[in-house]
Scaffold this active site. Structure first.
Site, PDB file in Angstrom:
ATOM      1  CG  HIS A 164       0.515   2.562   2.825  1.00 26.46           C
ATOM      2  ND1 HIS A 164       0.179   2.396   1.500  1.00 26.46           N
ATOM      3  CD2 HIS A 164      -0.375   1.800   3.522  1.00 26.46           C
ATOM      4  CE1 HIS A 164      -0.849   1.593   1.395  1.00 26.46           C
ATOM      5  NE2 HIS A 164      -1.215   1.212   2.609  1.00 26.46           N
ATOM      6  CE  LYS A 166       1.478  -1.998   2.789  1.00 26.05           C
ATOM      7  NZ  LYS A 166       0.601  -1.219   1.900  1.00 26.05           N
ATOM      8  CG  ASP A 171      21.667 -13.253   3.835  1.00 29.02           C
ATOM      9  OD1 ASP A 171      21.583 -12.792   4.993  1.00 29.02           O
ATOM     10  OD2 ASP A 171      21.895 -14.454   3.601  1.00 29.02           O
ATOM     11  CG  HIS A 402      -4.499  -4.522  -0.218  1.00 27.31           C
ATOM     12  ND1 HIS A 402      -3.145  -4.554   0.035  1.00 27.31           N
ATOM     13  CD2 HIS A 402      -5.020  -3.649   0.682  1.00 27.31           C
ATOM     14  CE1 HIS A 402      -2.857  -3.748   1.034  1.00 27.31           C
ATOM     15  NE2 HIS A 402      -3.986  -3.180   1.447  1.00 27.31           N
ATOM     16  CE  LYS A 404      -1.839  -0.878  -1.572  1.00 28.33           C
ATOM     17  NZ  LYS A 404      -3.254  -0.932  -1.398  1.00 28.33           N
ATOM     18  CG  ASP A 409       2.329   3.193 -24.281  1.00 30.44           C
ATOM     19  OD1 ASP A 409       1.096   3.388 -24.300  1.00 30.44           O
ATOM     20  OD2 ASP A 409       3.171   4.098 -24.423  1.00 30.44           O
TER      21      ASP A 409
END
Length: 502
Positions: A164, A166, A171, A402, A404, A409
């Site tokens: 999952h 991404k 460079d 979508h 996450k 604190d």
């Protein structure tokens, strides 16, 4: 007839023996490319620190990817779960092919859950001498529905484990990663619903940490060169045909209304000019699961991401604010969140409502714990739906939320691919960046406040008569704007033994 069908389904293909492939590594940083000059100067002014920037705006997220690829002179490494063949997905493919044509080494690593449908296009890209394509945990049968069904029947336990992650690295100098896959709805380019999503753009040593993770996955036993899986699809003719189609798609993309938003958001040029703000810190960590996680016995103990987050959450003293579109805390997670709420007084969570959730089964798994969370002092908000979102039991192409991410604190921030659910914890591989920064945490908390406002979300509360939803102007006594069919599917999932798969 039935026995013959069973034999056909079960006579599935097997993965080829890939033998001992030579290990490949990210190319080291240099001093001669445009990005070396741009980013290297900033790094020298901030020794041992990394620069990070939250990217919540879809066109900016696409602009960073496009413009860095156009500036690339050494290498581009791309790791993704989904790559859609739409306006933005095809344009990104065209950009990478043009970079390879200019001598840049391009490595593409895709999870095969989505990639099988793009098998021939990926094989065509692999024909280019500067492009290598690998598929993670692939299906052996590269075409046909019956062989695929048969393979799931005989090898479903393996195929249920997915990558999952991404990340987009150019460079070895600049990277962007987080929740976004590659496709219109992730960049605000869809004519239908678009995702509310979040990335981190990164420069400095954290990029090299991301490259180490990419190399681990590229060289993993579960990663197969597409040239081994489908050698007959790799030909000069297929590459030239793909080049023509991508050029046509790129022309269409650049004449679209959306293109002006990308052209006007040259994030890298703004970095050169000093008006693209980066937060520099020496307290950061790129964390990713071991790619061998997909071959190990599922359990929370095999999640490196969870192992990195738990000590931070356990040390919370004031507040926890968390966004997870697919949120299934389970009994243990619910108890932990309730404990946090009792100790520190403020735990706030934003997730999808039943009406906005594109995976109804996940909402069914979450809804079992809603009352216990509220009773224990956890605050819950559920995002309102985007008109036109379609949902199914197991998923669809669109959703509202979508992102996450979480902050603790107002000091520590995590942005990544990890959902707080059993699938992210025990089945899929995940990654993210954990950083200590008051500035970045404050930016995220501003996003959290905006997205939990009555304009965007319902606050869920509990009284003597049960659950209530309110946006400040309207009050509901059951999941708002959800159809009877969705309510039934969510209710049924509560009682089916599927929570470990959610």
């Amino acid at each position: 007839m039935a026995p013959l069908l069973v034999l056909a389904l079960c006579a599935c293909s097997t993965l080829p023996d890939k033998g001992p492939l030579p290990a490949e590594s990210a190319l080291g940083i240099g001093h001669a490319t445009a990005l070396d000059n741009i980013v290297g100067a900033a790094e020298r002014e901030n020794p041992d620190r990394s620069g990070l920037r939250l990217v919540s705006h879809g066109p900016e997220a696409l602009a960073v990817r496009v413009h860095t690829a156009e500036l690339a002179e050494r290498s581009i490494d791309v790791q993704t779960y989904i790559w859609n063949p739409d306006l933005t997905g095809l344009f990104l493919a065209h950009t990478l092919l043009e970079a390879a044509q200019g001598g840049v080494r391009v490595r593409l690593l895709l999870d095969d859950f989505d990639a099988r449908a793009k098998n021939y296009a990926l094989a065509a890209l692999d024909r280019h001498p500067n492009i290598s394509v690998r598929l993670f945990n692939p299906v052996a049968a590269r075409q046909g529905a019956l062989p695929l069904i048969g393979e799931w029947i005989t090898d479903g336990r393996r195929l249920n484990r997915r990558m999952h992650n991404k990340i987009w690295i150019v460079d070895n100098r600049i990277a962007i990663g987080g929740g976004r896959n590659l496709g219109n709805e992730y960049f605000g380019a869809s004519d239908g619903p678009n995702f509310v999503d979040l990335d981190l753009a990164m420069v400095g040593p954290v990029v090299r940490q991301a490259s180490v993770s990419f190399d681990d996955y590229w060289n993993a036993g579960a990663s197969y060169p597409v040239s081994l899986l489908n050698p007959e699809a790799i030909s000069e003719h297929s590459l030239q045909d793909l080049r023509r189609r991508l050029a046509e798609a790129a022309m269409e993309a650049w004449t679209s209304e959306y293109a002006s938003a990308v052209r006007g958001n040259n994030a890298v040029q703004r970095l050169v000019q000093g008006d693209w703000t980066l937060e520099w810190t020496n307290n950061y960590r790129f964390v990713s699961d071991d790619p061998d996680k997909v071959s190990r016995r599922p359990s929370p103990e095999i999640s490196n991401v969870l192992a990195a987050l738990l000590p931070v959450l356990d040390a919370a003293e004031d507040s926890i604010k968390l966004i997870s579109p697919y949120f299934v805390p389970g009994s243990e997670g619910t108890d932990r969140l309730v404990d946090y709420a009792g100790q520190i007084g403020h735990v706030g969570i934003l997730t999808n409502s039943l009406a906005s959730n594109d995976v109804v089964a996940v909402h069914g798994g979450y809804s079992k714990y809603r009352a216990d969370l509220l009773r224990g002092g956890v605050q819950l908000w559920e995002l309102k739906p985007v008109p036109g979102v379609d949902a199914s039991w197991f998923g669809s192409s669109g959703a509202s939320l979508h992102t996450k991410a979480l902050t603790v604190d107002g000091q520590q921030l995590f942005v990544g691919s990890y959902n707080l659910d059993p699938r992210s914890t025990s089945l899929n591989t995940e990654q993210g960046v954990l950083v200590r920064s008051e500035i970045l945490s404050a930016e995220f908390e501003d996003l959290f406040a905006a997205q939990t406002s009555g304009h965007h979300a319902w606050e869920v509360t509990l009284d003597d008569d049960g659950l209530r939803w309110s946006d400040g102007s309207e009050r509901f006594e059951r999941d708002p704007q959800a159809s009877a069919g969705k309510r039934f599917m969510a209710w049924l999932t509560r009682w089916l033994p599927v929570e470990r798969q959610l």
